[in-house]
Structure formats: C-alpha cells, structure tokens
Motif scaffolding. Sequence first.
Motif, PDB file in Angstrom:
ATOM      1  N   ALA A  33      -7.227  13.117  -8.525  1.00  0.00           N
ATOM      2  CA  ALA A  33      -7.914  14.234  -9.186  1.00  0.00           C
ATOM      3  C   ALA A  33      -6.996  14.933 -10.185  1.00  0.00           C
ATOM      4  CB  ALA A  33      -8.419  15.222  -8.136  1.00  0.00           C
ATOM      5  N   ALA A  34      -5.725  15.169  -9.783  1.00  0.00           N
ATOM      6  CA  ALA A  34      -4.790  15.858 -10.676  1.00  0.00           C
ATOM      7  C   ALA A  34      -4.483  15.024 -11.909  1.00  0.00           C
ATOM      8  CB  ALA A  34      -3.502  16.179  -9.923  1.00  0.00           C
ATOM      9  N   SER A  35      -4.302  13.725 -11.721  1.00  0.00           N
ATOM     10  CA  SER A  35      -3.986  12.848 -12.849  1.00  0.00           C
ATOM     11  C   SER A  35      -5.160  12.729 -13.816  1.00  0.00           C
ATOM     12  CB  SER A  35      -3.592  11.457 -12.337  1.00  0.00           C
ATOM     13  OG  SER A  35      -2.462  11.537 -11.495  1.00  0.00           O
ATOM     14  N   LEU A  36      -6.367  12.825 -13.305  1.00  0.00           N
ATOM     15  CA  LEU A  36      -7.555  12.740 -14.150  1.00  0.00           C
ATOM     16  C   LEU A  36      -7.793  14.039 -14.914  1.00  0.00           C
ATOM     17  CD1 LEU A  36      -9.887  10.739 -14.771  1.00  0.00           C
ATOM     18  CD2 LEU A  36     -11.203  11.881 -12.983  1.00  0.00           C
ATOM     19  N   ALA A  50       0.833  -1.216   0.000  1.00  0.00           N
ATOM     20  CA  ALA A  50       0.000   0.000   0.000  1.00  0.00           C
ATOM     21  C   ALA A  50       0.861   1.257   0.000  1.00  0.00           C
ATOM     22  CB  ALA A  50      -0.926  -0.014   1.224  1.00  0.00           C
ATOM     23  N   VAL A  51       1.839   1.285   0.904  1.00  0.00           N
ATOM     24  CA  VAL A  51       2.709   2.460   1.001  1.00  0.00           C
ATOM     25  C   VAL A  51       3.594   2.577  -0.238  1.00  0.00           C
ATOM     26  CG1 VAL A  51       4.592   3.519   2.302  1.00  0.00           C
ATOM     27  CG2 VAL A  51       2.681   2.458   3.513  1.00  0.00           C
ATOM     28  N   GLY A  52       4.144   1.455  -0.686  1.00  0.00           N
ATOM     29  CA  GLY A  52       5.030   1.470  -1.851  1.00  0.00           C
ATOM     30  C   GLY A  52       4.346   1.978  -3.106  1.00  0.00           C
ATOM     31  N   LEU A  53       3.113   1.530  -3.356  1.00  0.00           N
ATOM     32  CA  LEU A  53       2.375   1.995  -4.535  1.00  0.00           C
ATOM     33  C   LEU A  53       2.068   3.481  -4.457  1.00  0.00           C
ATOM     34  CD1 LEU A  53      -0.153  -0.954  -5.063  1.00  0.00           C
ATOM     35  CD2 LEU A  53       1.819  -0.378  -6.488  1.00  0.00           C
ATOM     36  N   GLY A  54       1.974   3.999  -3.230  1.00  0.00           N
ATOM     37  CA  GLY A  54       1.716   5.428  -3.079  1.00  0.00           C
ATOM     38  C   GLY A  54       2.967   6.269  -3.247  1.00  0.00           C
ATOM     39  N   VAL A  55       4.065   5.863  -2.579  1.00  0.00           N
ATOM     40  CA  VAL A  55       5.275   6.700  -2.603  1.00  0.00           C
ATOM     41  C   VAL A  55       5.961   6.691  -3.963  1.00  0.00           C
ATOM     42  CG1 VAL A  55       5.651   6.402  -0.134  1.00  0.00           C
ATOM     43  CG2 VAL A  55       6.808   4.871  -1.743  1.00  0.00           C
ATOM     44  N   LEU A  56       5.746   5.635  -4.762  1.00  0.00           N
ATOM     45  CA  LEU A  56       6.414   5.596  -6.071  1.00  0.00           C
ATOM     46  C   LEU A  56       5.868   6.635  -7.045  1.00  0.00           C
ATOM     47  CD1 LEU A  56       4.533   4.166  -8.491  1.00  0.00           C
ATOM     48  CD2 LEU A  56       5.108   2.097  -7.257  1.00  0.00           C
ATOM     49  N   ILE A 111      -3.679   6.385 -12.340  1.00  0.00           N
ATOM     50  CA  ILE A 111      -4.982   6.057 -11.752  1.00  0.00           C
ATOM     51  C   ILE A 111      -5.040   4.642 -11.183  1.00  0.00           C
ATOM     52  CG2 ILE A 111      -7.442   5.787 -12.281  1.00  0.00           C
ATOM     53  CD1 ILE A 111      -7.166   8.241 -14.105  1.00  0.00           C
ATOM     54  N   PRO A 112      -4.601   3.585 -11.912  1.00  0.00           N
ATOM     55  CA  PRO A 112      -4.646   2.252 -11.286  1.00  0.00           C
ATOM     56  C   PRO A 112      -3.744   2.130 -10.061  1.00  0.00           C
ATOM     57  CG  PRO A 112      -3.540   2.188 -13.432  1.00  0.00           C
ATOM     58  CD  PRO A 112      -4.202   3.506 -13.328  1.00  0.00           C
ATOM     59  N   PHE A 113      -2.582   2.799 -10.064  1.00  0.00           N
ATOM     60  CA  PHE A 113      -1.701   2.779  -8.886  1.00  0.00           C
ATOM     61  C   PHE A 113      -2.393   3.436  -7.693  1.00  0.00           C
ATOM     62  CE2 PHE A 113       1.510   2.518 -12.295  1.00  0.00           C
ATOM     63  CZ  PHE A 113       2.243   1.440 -11.845  1.00  0.00           C
ATOM     64  N   VAL A 114      -3.032   4.582  -7.956  1.00  0.00           N
ATOM     65  CA  VAL A 114      -3.729   5.304  -6.885  1.00  0.00           C
ATOM     66  C   VAL A 114      -4.858   4.458  -6.313  1.00  0.00           C
ATOM     67  CG1 VAL A 114      -5.181   7.293  -6.361  1.00  0.00           C
ATOM     68  CG2 VAL A 114      -3.128   7.594  -7.748  1.00  0.00           C
ATOM     69  N   ALA A 115      -5.654   3.864  -7.204  1.00  0.00           N
ATOM     70  CA  ALA A 115      -6.806   3.065  -6.762  1.00  0.00           C
ATOM     71  C   ALA A 115      -6.359   1.876  -5.908  1.00  0.00           C
ATOM     72  CB  ALA A 115      -7.604   2.587  -7.974  1.00  0.00           C
TER      73      ALA A 115
END
Length: 464
Positions: free
Chosen positions: A84-87, A11-17, A167-171
């Motif tokens: 939101a920014a990526s979208l 969870a943290v890794g997908l966010g910080v990357l 978006i998929p990383f964020v989700a």
Amino acid sequence: MGVRSWWLMIAVGLGVLLNPLNSSMISVAIARLQNVYRLDFASVSWIIFSFYIASAIAQPVMGKASDLFGRKKIFLTGLVVAFAASLLAPLSPNFGWLIVFRIVQSIGTSMMVSVGMAVVRIHITEKQATALAVLSIFLSGAAAIGPFIGGVLIHGWDWPAIFFVNIPFVAASFLFAWRSIPNDEPPASARNMSIRKWLELIDAPGVLLFTAGLVALLVGLLSAKSSGLISFRYVIVGLVGLIILGAFVRHELKATSPFIPLRTFARHPAMTWVNIEFMIVNVLFYSIFFGLPSYLQMVRHVSEFHTGILMLSLGLCSLVASPIAGRWIDKSGPRPALLVSAILMTLGAVWIVTLNESSPVISVCLALAAFGISNGLNSVGMQAALFKSSPKEIIGVASGLFNTSRNLGAILSSLLTGLVMGDKFSFGGFRWLGVILTVIALSLVFMSWRRRKPGQWEELEFHK
C-alpha cells in the motif's frame, strides 16, 4: 535443504530485502526530491530520518507482536502494508504526505525483518547455518546494490519508480509466503490479552516518549540550521525534546518491559561499548553513504545513473570483504579486523577532505572502496564482538539493542550532514563533513586499539 525449504527461503528473502533496499535506494534520490519539492537540504533529509526512526521503533515492537499473534500473520501483514505504501507514495500531493507513506513503508518492511530470521530458525531445521547465510545475502546484497538500482530507475523513469519497483517483490513474496510458511498458532495467553496488557508489553509510553523527544530535538536543531537563525522558538523545541528524552530515560529505568532496556547497558559495560562503537561506525558509514551521492549530483552534476554505478564500488567491496572478514575473525578474533576497519575509515575520510570539484572519478571510487571494505569488516567484526561481550542468557536482547544502535547511527549521520550543510549541499560543506568524519574515525581507531580482550570486563567488575 529440501524444495519446500528453498521456497520458504525465497519467500522470506524477497520480503526482508525490502527494508535495506528502500533505505539505500533513496540515497540517489535526495537531489531529485529536493528539486521536485523545492526544499532545502536539511528539510529533504527528513526522507531519511523518518525511515530510520520508524524502523528503530517498529522492529522491536513487531518482534514482540509476532510472538503473540503469529509470525506468518505479521509477515503477510507487513507485505500488505509495504504494498500500500509503495503504491501510494508516488501519488503524494506534497512532501509531507510522502514522509507519511515513507514511514508506513518503513513499518511494513520492518515487520518482515523482525520475523524473517525467526521464521528461518524455526521452520528450517537442516543446514540452518546455510539458510541464515543465504538470508544475510538478501539483506546485505539489497543494501549494497540499492543505490545502483535507484540510480537506474530514477534515470529512466524518475523518482516514483523507486517505490513502484517494490510491488513485484511484494507480490512474489506474498504468494510464496502464503504457501510455504507454516501457520503458527499464537500462545493461549495472547488470545485473552487485554489492550492495556499489550500496550504495557510493548512499552507504549516509552515508545511515545522516545519518538516525541527525538523528533522534537531533530526539528529544533535542523530548523535552526536551515533558517540560519537561532530563534527562541527553535531553542524551545530543542529543549522540549531533551526534556522528553530525559523523561524517557527515567521511564525506561522503571518499566517492567522497557522499549530499550537501559539497565542492561549498566550491567554489561563490555556490551555497552560494543554498541557505542557500532553506533559511531554507522555514523561514519551512513554519512558517506548518503553524503557522497549528494556530492556527486549537486556539486559534480553527475547523473543519477552514473552516481548509482559509482556507488557500486562501495557495495561490492563490502560484499567481497564480508566472507574474508569471517575467516579472519574466526582465526584472530574481532579486534584486528575492527582496527583495520577503523584505519580504513580514517583514510577514506581524509581522502574526502582532499577531493575538489574536479577530482578524477577514481578518487571518489577509492574513498568509497575504503568505506566499503571497512563496512564488510565491521558487519562481521562488530557482530562477533557483540557475541563475545554478551552473556548467553540475554543474547536476544543484545541483538535487538545492536539493531537499535545501527538505526541510531544512521539517524545521527543524517543529523550531522543536515547540520553541516543547512539549506544547500555545497562543496565547502562536504569538505567540512570530511574533516568531522576524520576526527570521528580517529576516535574509533583509538577505541579499537584500546579494545579489551574477552574476559577483562568481567575481571574489572569482579575487582570492583
């Protein structure tokens, strides 16, 4: 580590990357954005400036905010902001709006970087070193393969794809983080904190002065270079920026909770020199990181896809060199590794000067490999030098200043490239950039050679 800990790591890794990924993917999109929005090179450089300026400000501010409002809340909020920014960024009606969404994206991803390491340290108690190593792989790996991913996406689906890919990383990160990161209650002092006290804690005046001064100075310098005219208006804007930055320094020396604790630099000269060296290292690295893709696309007319593949030589060499550097530095200390790194950067910069418009691809790869290996050595060596030069009681502050030095180095590298190139990225300008980088790299060799051994700074201060 247990199953729950691994889910928390994911969870943290997908966010910080997301922060290093988005800061690196843009390197292969510069040429495309310049064509789409019909901008000169200096103007399109703001897509880089905006991200790093926002990161330099948001990361320390959000680190303080997490202590007051809870790390899980800040992490999840960062994911929402980044989503939101990526979208919205691909829907930008003009380049100005794209910059706005890029800044919002930087703030959102910085929120996760600010608290990700703390979440791992607090909630993973077994094999913590392994957990931190895995997290560093997410960070360094994303930065390393970012240009390749960006090249593939732009080649297949055009520049908006480098925003939609988040978006998929964020989700996934949001889903895992919601379930795996424990709730942390903010301290009682934060519940009744007034807005005025909160603004004082984050040093809002200092943040505003730093931002306004830096942006005004950049606008003055880049506008003059882009237009080819040194007009009174541009000179005034640049001077105003310098005056504001002077006011910022004065404010920081008096502030009780400064945004950048300048007095800490004065009290610890060894740590100060490490940060200066680290800033210079990043000027060199990011000048190549953002300059070579533009050279390949605008001068050599290489496609985004093949540019991304070539940039892999830099990223992969960096990833391979880092663990080797760790073992070497454990045995010999940081000085030999940093000296070799500076020599490699010098050789890489000299190699760039020798390139021409028809140089074989292997020549470009050799320059990238030299900078990639040096980056791997620096990523470990500079951190080790920081720990050796910083008192244990201020190591948290030192780490924050270290990250600020990285961001400032990236900003200065973009400024240098923009000033050298002006309105058009040219082969002649790229060669001049190589000459300037060679001089900077030689100064870094001298600084690394003259590096004091641990303890010598303290002896010097004592005799004074």
